[in-house]
Design a protein around this motif. Structure first.
Motif, PDB file in Angstrom:
ATOM      1  N   ALA A 131      14.636  49.980  64.678  1.00  0.00           N
ATOM      2  CA  ALA A 131      14.805  50.687  62.995  1.00  0.00           C
ATOM      3  C   ALA A 131      15.781  50.909  62.368  1.00  0.00           C
ATOM      4  CB  ALA A 131      14.604  51.720  63.344  1.00  0.00           C
ATOM      5  N   ARG A 132      17.018  50.356  62.633  1.00  0.00           N
ATOM      6  CA  ARG A 132      18.403  49.415  61.468  1.00  0.00           C
ATOM      7  C   ARG A 132      17.556  48.884  60.606  1.00  0.00           C
ATOM      8  NH1 ARG A 132      23.979  49.087  63.677  1.00  0.00           N
ATOM      9  NH2 ARG A 132      24.092  51.143  62.702  1.00  0.00           N
ATOM     10  N   GLY A 133      18.416  49.139  59.099  1.00  0.00           N
ATOM     11  CA  GLY A 133      18.368  48.057  58.278  1.00  0.00           C
ATOM     12  C   GLY A 133      18.642  46.524  58.658  1.00  0.00           C
ATOM     13  N   THR A 134      18.495  45.751  57.812  1.00  0.00           N
ATOM     14  CA  THR A 134      18.631  44.311  58.307  1.00  0.00           C
ATOM     15  C   THR A 134      20.671  44.242  58.674  1.00  0.00           C
ATOM     16  OG1 THR A 134      16.889  43.668  56.740  1.00  0.00           O
ATOM     17  CG2 THR A 134      18.782  41.828  58.098  1.00  0.00           C
ATOM     18  N   GLY A 135      20.796  44.663  57.628  1.00  0.00           N
ATOM     19  CA  GLY A 135      22.478  44.479  57.758  1.00  0.00           C
ATOM     20  C   GLY A 135      23.381  44.844  58.349  1.00  0.00           C
ATOM     21  N   ALA A 136      22.769  46.142  58.905  1.00  0.00           N
ATOM     22  CA  ALA A 136      23.645  47.676  59.943  1.00  0.00           C
ATOM     23  C   ALA A 136      22.823  46.779  61.298  1.00  0.00           C
ATOM     24  CB  ALA A 136      22.545  48.478  59.792  1.00  0.00           C
ATOM     25  N   ARG A 137      21.993  45.735  61.906  1.00  0.00           N
ATOM     26  CA  ARG A 137      21.331  44.935  62.759  1.00  0.00           C
ATOM     27  C   ARG A 137      22.530  43.900  62.914  1.00  0.00           C
ATOM     28  NH1 ARG A 137      16.318  43.492  62.579  1.00  0.00           N
ATOM     29  NH2 ARG A 137      16.438  44.018  60.286  1.00  0.00           N
ATOM     30  N   ALA A 138      22.797  43.409  61.833  1.00  0.00           N
ATOM     31  CA  ALA A 138      24.002  42.038  61.816  1.00  0.00           C
ATOM     32  C   ALA A 138      24.682  41.927  61.685  1.00  0.00           C
ATOM     33  CB  ALA A 138      23.591  41.026  60.221  1.00  0.00           C
ATOM     34  N   GLU A 139      25.280  43.377  61.778  1.00  0.00           N
ATOM     35  CA  GLU A 139      27.010  43.084  61.466  1.00  0.00           C
ATOM     36  C   GLU A 139      26.801  44.218  63.747  1.00  0.00           C
ATOM     37  OE1 GLU A 139      30.470  46.121  62.899  1.00  0.00           O
ATOM     38  OE2 GLU A 139      27.959  46.943  62.956  1.00  0.00           O
ATOM     39  N   SER A 140      26.136  44.957  63.993  1.00  0.00           N
ATOM     40  CA  SER A 140      26.470  45.455  65.186  1.00  0.00           C
ATOM     41  C   SER A 140      25.738  44.021  66.118  1.00  0.00           C
ATOM     42  CB  SER A 140      24.610  46.000  65.541  1.00  0.00           C
ATOM     43  OG  SER A 140      24.685  47.171  64.683  1.00  0.00           O
ATOM     44  N   LEU A 141      24.934  42.421  65.909  1.00  0.00           N
ATOM     45  CA  LEU A 141      25.020  41.988  66.621  1.00  0.00           C
ATOM     46  C   LEU A 141      25.607  41.312  67.087  1.00  0.00           C
ATOM     47  CD1 LEU A 141      21.153  40.613  65.616  1.00  0.00           C
ATOM     48  CD2 LEU A 141      22.041  41.095  67.673  1.00  0.00           C
ATOM     49  N   GLY A 143      28.977  42.175  67.385  1.00  0.00           N
ATOM     50  CA  GLY A 143      30.222  43.217  68.992  1.00  0.00           C
ATOM     51  C   GLY A 143      31.374  42.468  68.949  1.00  0.00           C
ATOM     52  N   ARG A 144      31.605  43.104  67.887  1.00  0.00           N
ATOM     53  CA  ARG A 144      33.389  42.864  67.789  1.00  0.00           C
ATOM     54  C   ARG A 144      33.740  44.240  67.061  1.00  0.00           C
ATOM     55  NH1 ARG A 144      33.942  37.019  64.540  1.00  0.00           N
ATOM     56  NH2 ARG A 144      32.101  35.940  65.949  1.00  0.00           N
ATOM     57  N   GLN A 145      33.805  45.679  67.093  1.00  0.00           N
ATOM     58  CA  GLN A 145      33.759  46.297  66.856  1.00  0.00           C
ATOM     59  C   GLN A 145      34.733  46.976  67.168  1.00  0.00           C
ATOM     60  OE1 GLN A 145      32.453  51.216  67.465  1.00  0.00           O
ATOM     61  NE2 GLN A 145      31.177  49.682  66.298  1.00  0.00           N
ATOM     62  N   SER A 146      35.907  47.635  66.430  1.00  0.00           N
ATOM     63  CA  SER A 146      37.603  47.792  66.788  1.00  0.00           C
ATOM     64  C   SER A 146      37.943  46.777  67.441  1.00  0.00           C
ATOM     65  CB  SER A 146      37.684  48.609  68.108  1.00  0.00           C
ATOM     66  OG  SER A 146      37.014  49.879  67.420  1.00  0.00           O
ATOM     67  N   GLN A 147      37.851  45.542  67.297  1.00  0.00           N
ATOM     68  CA  GLN A 147      38.550  44.051  68.061  1.00  0.00           C
ATOM     69  C   GLN A 147      39.440  44.199  66.353  1.00  0.00           C
ATOM     70  OE1 GLN A 147      36.304  40.666  69.423  1.00  0.00           O
ATOM     71  NE2 GLN A 147      35.198  42.166  71.154  1.00  0.00           N
ATOM     72  N   PRO A 148      40.103  43.445  66.785  1.00  0.00           N
ATOM     73  CA  PRO A 148      41.260  42.664  65.387  1.00  0.00           C
ATOM     74  C   PRO A 148      40.604  41.696  64.324  1.00  0.00           C
ATOM     75  CG  PRO A 148      42.832  42.870  67.291  1.00  0.00           C
ATOM     76  CD  PRO A 148      41.433  42.862  67.820  1.00  0.00           C
ATOM     77  N   LEU A 149      41.149  41.147  63.218  1.00  0.00           N
ATOM     78  CA  LEU A 149      40.205  40.974  62.368  1.00  0.00           C
ATOM     79  C   LEU A 149      41.520  40.455  61.402  1.00  0.00           C
ATOM     80  CD1 LEU A 149      37.591  40.288  60.585  1.00  0.00           C
ATOM     81  CD2 LEU A 149      38.188  42.513  58.982  1.00  0.00           C
ATOM     82  N   ALA A 150      41.192  38.794  61.649  1.00  0.00           N
ATOM     83  CA  ALA A 150      42.553  37.659  60.676  1.00  0.00           C
ATOM     84  C   ALA A 150      42.256  38.375  58.385  1.00  0.00           C
ATOM     85  CB  ALA A 150      42.054  37.023  60.820  1.00  0.00           C
ATOM     86  N   ASP A 151      41.126  38.351  58.521  1.00  0.00           N
ATOM     87  CA  ASP A 151      40.995  38.534  57.500  1.00  0.00           C
ATOM     88  C   ASP A 151      39.837  38.932  56.785  1.00  0.00           C
ATOM     89  OD1 ASP A 151      39.662  36.046  56.735  1.00  0.00           O
ATOM     90  OD2 ASP A 151      41.674  34.864  56.289  1.00  0.00           O
ATOM     91  N   LEU A 152      39.290  39.175  55.335  1.00  0.00           N
ATOM     92  CA  LEU A 152      37.859  39.398  55.185  1.00  0.00           C
ATOM     93  C   LEU A 152      37.002  38.642  55.083  1.00  0.00           C
ATOM     94  CD1 LEU A 152      38.505  42.347  52.723  1.00  0.00           C
ATOM     95  CD2 LEU A 152      38.044  42.882  54.721  1.00  0.00           C
ATOM     96  N   ASP A 153      37.373  37.550  54.669  1.00  0.00           N
ATOM     97  CA  ASP A 153      36.650  36.089  54.730  1.00  0.00           C
ATOM     98  C   ASP A 153      35.758  36.075  55.882  1.00  0.00           C
ATOM     99  OD1 ASP A 153      37.196  35.637  52.137  1.00  0.00           O
ATOM    100  OD2 ASP A 153      38.832  34.238  52.362  1.00  0.00           O
ATOM    101  N   GLU A 154      36.595  36.730  57.086  1.00  0.00           N
ATOM    102  CA  GLU A 154      36.255  36.282  58.568  1.00  0.00           C
ATOM    103  C   GLU A 154      35.147  36.843  59.266  1.00  0.00           C
ATOM    104  OE1 GLU A 154      37.487  36.455  63.848  1.00  0.00           O
ATOM    105  OE2 GLU A 154      39.387  37.490  61.144  1.00  0.00           O
ATOM    106  N   ASP A 156      33.409  38.617  56.056  1.00  0.00           N
ATOM    107  CA  ASP A 156      31.927  37.759  55.714  1.00  0.00           C
ATOM    108  C   ASP A 156      31.417  37.065  56.192  1.00  0.00           C
ATOM    109  OD1 ASP A 156      32.604  40.010  54.023  1.00  0.00           O
ATOM    110  OD2 ASP A 156      33.999  38.439  52.714  1.00  0.00           O
ATOM    111  N   ALA A 157      32.051  35.490  56.818  1.00  0.00           N
ATOM    112  CA  ALA A 157      31.505  34.673  57.143  1.00  0.00           C
ATOM    113  C   ALA A 157      30.351  35.017  57.930  1.00  0.00           C
ATOM    114  CB  ALA A 157      32.071  33.047  57.430  1.00  0.00           C
ATOM    115  N   ALA A 158      30.978  35.743  59.672  1.00  0.00           N
ATOM    116  CA  ALA A 158      30.902  35.739  60.876  1.00  0.00           C
ATOM    117  C   ALA A 158      29.062  36.769  60.748  1.00  0.00           C
ATOM    118  CB  ALA A 158      31.533  37.023  61.446  1.00  0.00           C
ATOM    119  N   VAL A 159      28.983  38.113  59.338  1.00  0.00           N
ATOM    120  CA  VAL A 159      28.238  38.532  58.810  1.00  0.00           C
ATOM    121  C   VAL A 159      27.270  37.918  57.959  1.00  0.00           C
ATOM    122  CG1 VAL A 159      26.874  40.297  57.587  1.00  0.00           C
ATOM    123  CG2 VAL A 159      29.476  41.255  58.535  1.00  0.00           C
ATOM    124  N   ALA A 160      27.236  36.951  56.908  1.00  0.00           N
ATOM    125  CA  ALA A 160      26.273  35.667  56.902  1.00  0.00           C
ATOM    126  C   ALA A 160      25.580  35.211  57.849  1.00  0.00           C
ATOM    127  CB  ALA A 160      26.995  34.643  55.916  1.00  0.00           C
TER     128      ALA A 160
END
Length: 217
Positions: A131-141, A143-154, A156-160
């Motif tokens: 029932a969630r929006g497509t963007g929310a489902r893509a982010e949830s799939l 499975g990296r919540q609260s993990q270190p992020l190198a940069d925003l490009d990383e 964006d590429a993962a979400v795409a």
């Protein structure tokens, strides 16, 4: 620091017209009163009145709080959802007890709910995820919540890549997405007042239903 202290003291609170609240006229069930207050907040133009602060405690007793969205409320309790592998999911696995706080500043109203938390069956979790929006489902799939992020490009590429995967597999569901239900052992309603004559009404479950009790604010 002195200037900031003074600034904080000068911020106006309880501005505007506040709603009336008569504890004598309240329903016997806190779910009914909560629903009334939520609808009132919507009619009054409160933004995102379904946003709530979830407080949990980890295995070492360290508290954490964050804001998420209420999914439902009814006889079973107050429902919210999260990834079971996230920090809050791990907290709830270690200590399945939590608190929810709603605060509608424009109305000077607060609702606090505390109680044990349990996951819903897999089919309910799946339905909530889909029932969630497509963007929310893509982010949830990811499975990296609260993990270190190198940069925003990383990011964006993962979400795409996750969005592309959802296009190929629209029924894909995160195996760790969980719908939780908090069964309250305490529900408190607080109505602020400019003259500090605040009203605080507590509901506690009993064998015969709910017991209402006024509390000192």
């Amino acid at each position: 620091m002195g200037e900031l202290r003074q600034l904080l003291r000068e911020i106006e609170v309880f501005a505007g017209e506040l709603p009336d609240f008569d504890p004598v006229l309240t329903p016997d069930d806190p779910v009914e009163l909560f629903t009334q207050w939520l609808h009132h907040a919507l009619r009054s133009g409160v933004r995102e009145p379904h946003a709530t602060t979830l407080a949990t405690v980890d295995a070492e007793g360290r508290p954490a709080a964050r804001v998420l969205i209420l999914k439902d409320v009814g006889d079973r309790g107050w429902q919210f959802a999260s990834d079971a592998a996230s920090p809050k999911g791990r907290d709830l696995t270690a200590r399945p007890y939590a608190a929810l706080t709603f605060y509608w500043a424009a109305l000077a109203r607060q609702v606090r709910i505390r109680g044990p938390v349990a996951p819903e069956p897999p089919e309910a979790c799946t339905a909530d995820f889909l029932a969630r929006g497509t963007g929310a489902r893509a982010e949830s799939l990811l499975g990296r919540q609260s993990q270190p992020l190198a940069d925003l490009d990383e990011r964006d590429a993962a979400v795409a890549a996750s969005l592309a995967r959802l296009e190929r597999e629209p029924e894909l569901v995160s195996p760790t997405w969980t719908l939780y239900t908090l069964r309250p052992d305490s529900v408190e309603f607080w109505q602020g007042d400019r003259q500090r004559r605040h009203l605080r009404l507590a509901y506690r479950p009993t064998a015969d239903g709910w017991h209402k009790q006024l509390l000192w604010p």
